[in-house]
Design a protein around this motif. Structure first.
Motif, PDB file in Angstrom:
ATOM      1  N   ARG A 150       0.830  -1.206   0.000  1.00 57.47           N
ATOM      2  CA  ARG A 150       0.000   0.000   0.000  1.00 57.47           C
ATOM      3  C   ARG A 150       0.864   1.256   0.000  1.00 57.47           C
ATOM      4  O   ARG A 150       0.588   2.212  -0.721  1.00 57.47           O
ATOM      5  CB  ARG A 150      -0.928  -0.011   1.222  1.00 57.47           C
ATOM      6  N   TRP A 151       1.919   1.262   0.824  1.00 60.85           N
ATOM      7  CA  TRP A 151       2.823   2.417   0.884  1.00 60.85           C
ATOM      8  C   TRP A 151       3.465   2.688  -0.472  1.00 60.85           C
ATOM      9  O   TRP A 151       3.524   3.837  -0.919  1.00 60.85           O
ATOM     10  CB  TRP A 151       3.895   2.145   1.939  1.00 60.85           C
ATOM     11  N   ALA A 152       3.928   1.646  -1.159  1.00 59.25           N
ATOM     12  CA  ALA A 152       4.572   1.827  -2.461  1.00 59.25           C
ATOM     13  C   ALA A 152       3.614   2.441  -3.474  1.00 59.25           C
ATOM     14  O   ALA A 152       3.993   3.320  -4.269  1.00 59.25           O
ATOM     15  CB  ALA A 152       5.100   0.492  -2.971  1.00 59.25           C
ATOM     16  N   GLU A 153       2.363   2.004  -3.431  1.00 63.41           N
ATOM     17  CA  GLU A 153       1.387   2.537  -4.380  1.00 63.41           C
ATOM     18  C   GLU A 153       0.995   3.971  -4.013  1.00 63.41           C
ATOM     19  O   GLU A 153       0.877   4.832  -4.894  1.00 63.41           O
ATOM     20  CB  GLU A 153       0.152   1.642  -4.407  1.00 63.41           C
ATOM     21  N   THR A 154       0.812   4.237  -2.728  1.00 58.84           N
ATOM     22  CA  THR A 154       0.404   5.574  -2.299  1.00 58.84           C
ATOM     23  C   THR A 154       1.493   6.609  -2.544  1.00 58.84           C
ATOM     24  O   THR A 154       1.227   7.706  -3.051  1.00 58.84           O
ATOM     25  CB  THR A 154       0.038   5.561  -0.804  1.00 58.84           C
ATOM     26  N   GLU A 155       2.723   6.274  -2.182  1.00 54.37           N
ATOM     27  CA  GLU A 155       3.819   7.245  -2.253  1.00 54.37           C
ATOM     28  C   GLU A 155       4.380   7.417  -3.658  1.00 54.37           C
ATOM     29  O   GLU A 155       4.785   8.513  -4.043  1.00 54.37           O
ATOM     30  CB  GLU A 155       4.937   6.836  -1.293  1.00 54.37           C
ATOM     31  N   LEU A 170       5.319  15.794   3.791  1.00 54.29           N
ATOM     32  CA  LEU A 170       6.456  15.359   2.997  1.00 54.29           C
ATOM     33  C   LEU A 170       7.552  16.413   2.995  1.00 54.29           C
ATOM     34  O   LEU A 170       8.740  16.095   3.116  1.00 54.29           O
ATOM     35  CB  LEU A 170       6.010  15.050   1.561  1.00 54.29           C
ATOM     36  N   SER A 171       7.184  17.669   2.866  1.00 51.31           N
ATOM     37  CA  SER A 171       8.183  18.733   2.822  1.00 51.31           C
ATOM     38  C   SER A 171       8.944  18.825   4.139  1.00 51.31           C
ATOM     39  O   SER A 171      10.160  19.073   4.155  1.00 51.31           O
ATOM     40  CB  SER A 171       7.522  20.070   2.488  1.00 51.31           C
ATOM     41  N   ARG A 172       8.249  18.610   5.254  1.00 50.49           N
ATOM     42  CA  ARG A 172       8.920  18.665   6.551  1.00 50.49           C
ATOM     43  C   ARG A 172       9.891  17.495   6.698  1.00 50.49           C
ATOM     44  O   ARG A 172      11.023  17.667   7.187  1.00 50.49           O
ATOM     45  CB  ARG A 172       7.889  18.648   7.673  1.00 50.49           C
ATOM     46  N   ALA A 173       9.471  16.315   6.270  1.00 50.88           N
ATOM     47  CA  ALA A 173      10.365  15.159   6.338  1.00 50.88           C
ATOM     48  C   ALA A 173      11.564  15.341   5.402  1.00 50.88           C
ATOM     49  O   ALA A 173      12.682  14.928   5.722  1.00 50.88           O
ATOM     50  CB  ALA A 173       9.588  13.893   5.966  1.00 50.88           C
ATOM     51  N   TRP A 174      11.329  15.958   4.255  1.00 48.55           N
ATOM     52  CA  TRP A 174      12.413  16.230   3.312  1.00 48.55           C
ATOM     53  C   TRP A 174      13.417  17.207   3.919  1.00 48.55           C
ATOM     54  O   TRP A 174      14.641  17.013   3.834  1.00 48.55           O
ATOM     55  CB  TRP A 174      11.823  16.773   2.010  1.00 48.55           C
ATOM     56  N   ALA A 175      12.911  18.252   4.552  1.00 47.44           N
ATOM     57  CA  ALA A 175      13.793  19.228   5.183  1.00 47.44           C
ATOM     58  C   ALA A 175      14.636  18.571   6.282  1.00 47.44           C
ATOM     59  O   ALA A 175      15.829  18.871   6.438  1.00 47.44           O
ATOM     60  CB  ALA A 175      12.972  20.374   5.753  1.00 47.44           C
ATOM     61  N   LYS A 176      14.028  17.669   7.036  1.00 45.60           N
ATOM     62  CA  LYS A 176      14.755  16.969   8.099  1.00 45.60           C
ATOM     63  C   LYS A 176      15.864  16.105   7.507  1.00 45.60           C
ATOM     64  O   LYS A 176      16.996  16.090   8.013  1.00 45.60           O
ATOM     65  CB  LYS A 176      13.789  16.111   8.913  1.00 45.60           C
ATOM     66  N   ALA A 177      15.550  15.384   6.418  1.00 49.63           N
ATOM     67  CA  ALA A 177      16.560  14.544   5.779  1.00 49.63           C
ATOM     68  C   ALA A 177      17.707  15.386   5.228  1.00 49.63           C
ATOM     69  O   ALA A 177      18.881  15.016   5.330  1.00 49.63           O
ATOM     70  CB  ALA A 177      15.922  13.727   4.661  1.00 49.63           C
TER      71      ALA A 177
END
Length: 388
Positions: free
Chosen positions: A110-115, A264-271
Motif C-alpha cells: 500500500r505504501w509503495a502505491e500511495t507514495e 512530505l516537505s517537513r520530512a524532506w527538510a529533516k533529511a
C-alpha cells in the motif's frame, strides 16, 4: 542483525554457523534446509524495467529495500534470513512470525502505491509447499563484518515462490488506504560510487532445470575465485566507504519513507538537514560527542552486500575489462552446457540503499546495486537469452 523480542521456534537461524568467506559458500554443505514449519515471503515490483528506463532506479531500490526494513522493525531486530533483489526482496520466518509478515507485506504494498504509484506484488508460501513442488529453501549466514551477517539462499525455493507469485498464487492484497509500515532507518543518502577499474558489472547466474548441483557449484567457484583477484574482491565502495555529496540524491525518497502521515516537505527538510551535518562531519573529521563520521563511512562499506547467493549467483562488481571478459566466457560456456542461464549489465556507477536503526552501532545493513538498475537489467537480459 541480532536482537530479541520474537521467539524463534527452534533457534534454527540464530544457531547457524557464521561463514566468513564468500568463496566457502560454493560448498553446498555450508547450507542448511529451513524447518518444514517455516514460511517464505517474496516481493517484486511490477514492470520494474519500465520504471528503471524512466530513470526511477533509486525509487525501485528503495521500495525493494522497504520490504526488509519493515520486517526488521516489525520483528524488533530479531534475526531472520532476508535477501535484497534490487526490485524486490525475499525472506523467511518461523511459524510464530508468519502473522507479522502477513500484516507487514500488504502495508508495504500500500505504501509503495500511495507514495510512488508503484505496484508491488507480495506473497507468502509455506516451506512445505515449496518442497511439495520439488524444491527446497536452504540457508547459510555470511559474516561480512564484525557487526553484520547476511543470509544466503539455495535450493530454488525463492525462485519458485517468485514465479508462483507472478502467476497469481499466494498473493496478498494491499492493506487498506492509510495503512503504513514502520520504515524507520530506511535511507539512501550516500553518493553513487563510480567505477575505479573500468566498469560496474552486475551479473546474475541461476541453474537451469536438471543441472547437476555439483557442476553449478564449480562454475560459481571459478567465478568467485576470479573476482577475488580484483581490488577488494570487486567491492564497489572504496576502503574509506562511499562518498557523501550534498544535497543527496535520495533525500526526497527518504522523506517518503520517514514521513508517516505527516508532511512530505517537513520530512524532506529533516533529511536534508541531517545529511548536511553528516556531510560536514565527513569533510572536516570533527567528532562531536565522540561520534566518528569517517569511521562510520568505512563501516558502511564493510557492511555492504555487493555479492550474494540467492538461488543463484548475484554480484555487483567494480571490474576491469579483462576480468569481465573472463567472467562472461565462463558463463557462456556454462550456458552452452545447459548448466545455467545468466545476464550481465554494465554501468558507470554503483549505488547503495541503507537500513540504519542507529548510527551508534555497527549493525546497519547496506544494499548495493548498479546505479542504472543493474540487477533488474541483468535479469531482463537473462530472461531474453532463455527465450530463444
Amino acid at each position: 542483525m541480532r536482537g530479541t523480542g520474537v521467539s524463534d521456534e527452534d533457534g534454527f537461524y540464530e544457531g547457524l554457523p557464521l561463514v566468513d568467506s564468500f568463496g566457502a559458500l560454493t560448498e553446498r554443505a555450508r547450507f542448511a534446509s529451513l524447518p518444514e514449519t517455516w514460511w517464505i515471503g517474496v516481493a517484486d515490483i511490477i514492470d520494474s524495467t519500465a520504471l528503471i528506463e524512466a530513470g526511477q532506479y533509486k525509487t525501485v531500490n528503495m521500495v525493494g529495500a522497504a520490504v526488509i526494513s519493515a520486517m526488521i522493525n516489525a520483528l524488533k531486530g530479531h534475526a531472520f534470513p532476508f535477501v535484497f533483489g534490487g526490485d524486490g526482496a525475499g525472506f523467511a520466518v518461523a511459524p510464530g512470525e508468519v502473522e507479522i509478515a502477513r500484516d507487514v507485506l500488504p502495508k508495504v504494498a500500500r505504501w509503495a502505491e500511495t507514495e510512488f504509484g508503484i505496484l508491488l506484488r507480495v506473497a507468502l508460501f509455506s516451506v512445505s509447499d515449496v518442497r511439495a513442488a520439488g524444491h527446497d529453501v536452504r540457508v547459510a549466514r555470511l559474516k561480512v563484518s564484525d557487526g553484520v551477517d547476511y543470509a544466503m539462499f539455495d535450493g530454488g525455493g525463492l525462485n519458485w515462490a517468485e514465479s508462483r507469485m507472478k502467476a497469481g498464487e499466494g498473493t496478498l492484497d494491499p492493506a487498506p488506504e492509510g495503512s503504513l509500515p514502520d520504515l524507520t532507518g530506511l535511507s539512501c543518502r550516500w553518493s553513487h560510487m563510480p567505477a575505479r577499474n573500468g566498469t560496474i558489472l552486475t551479473l546474475l547466474a541461476a541453474p537451469l532445470p536438471g543441472a547437476q548441483p555439483e557442476k553449478v557449484s564449480r562454475v560459481y567457484e571459478r567465478i568467485v575465485t576470479l573476482t577475488q583477484q580484483l581490488e577488494r574482491g570487486g567491492h564497489p565502495a572504496p576502503v574509506s566507504g562511499p562518498g557523501a555529496d550534498w544535497p543527496p540524491r535520495g533525500a526526497r525518497l527518504e522523506a517518503h519513507a520517514a514521513r508517516g502521515q505527516g508532511s512530505l516537505s517537513r520530512a524532506w527538510a529533516k533529511a536534508l538537514f541531517e545529511s548536511l551535518i553528516a556531510w560536514f562531519l565527513i569533510r572536516t573529521g570533527l567528532r562531536p560527542g565522540g561520534f566518528d563520521a569517517r569511521r562510520y563511512a568505512r563501516v558502511v562499506g564493510e557492511n555492504a552486500d555487493f555479492r550474494k547467493l540467492d538461488d543463484g549467483l548475484k554480484m555487483t562488481l567494480d571490474c576491469d575489462p579483462d576480468t569481465q571478459a573472463e567472467i562472461e566466457a565462463i558463463l557462456s560456456a556454462a550456458a552452452e552446457e545447459g548448466l545455467m542461464g545468466y545476464g550481465v549489465f554494465t554501468q558507470d556507477e554503483a549505488m547503495m540503499t541503507c537500513i540504519v536503526p542507529s548510527i551508534l552501532t555497527d549493525d546497519h545493513v547496506h544494499f548495493i546495486d548498479g546505479a542504472a538498475g543493474g540487477y533488474t537489467q541483468a535479469a531482463r537480459k537473462m530472461k531474453a537469452s532463455q527465450a530463444f
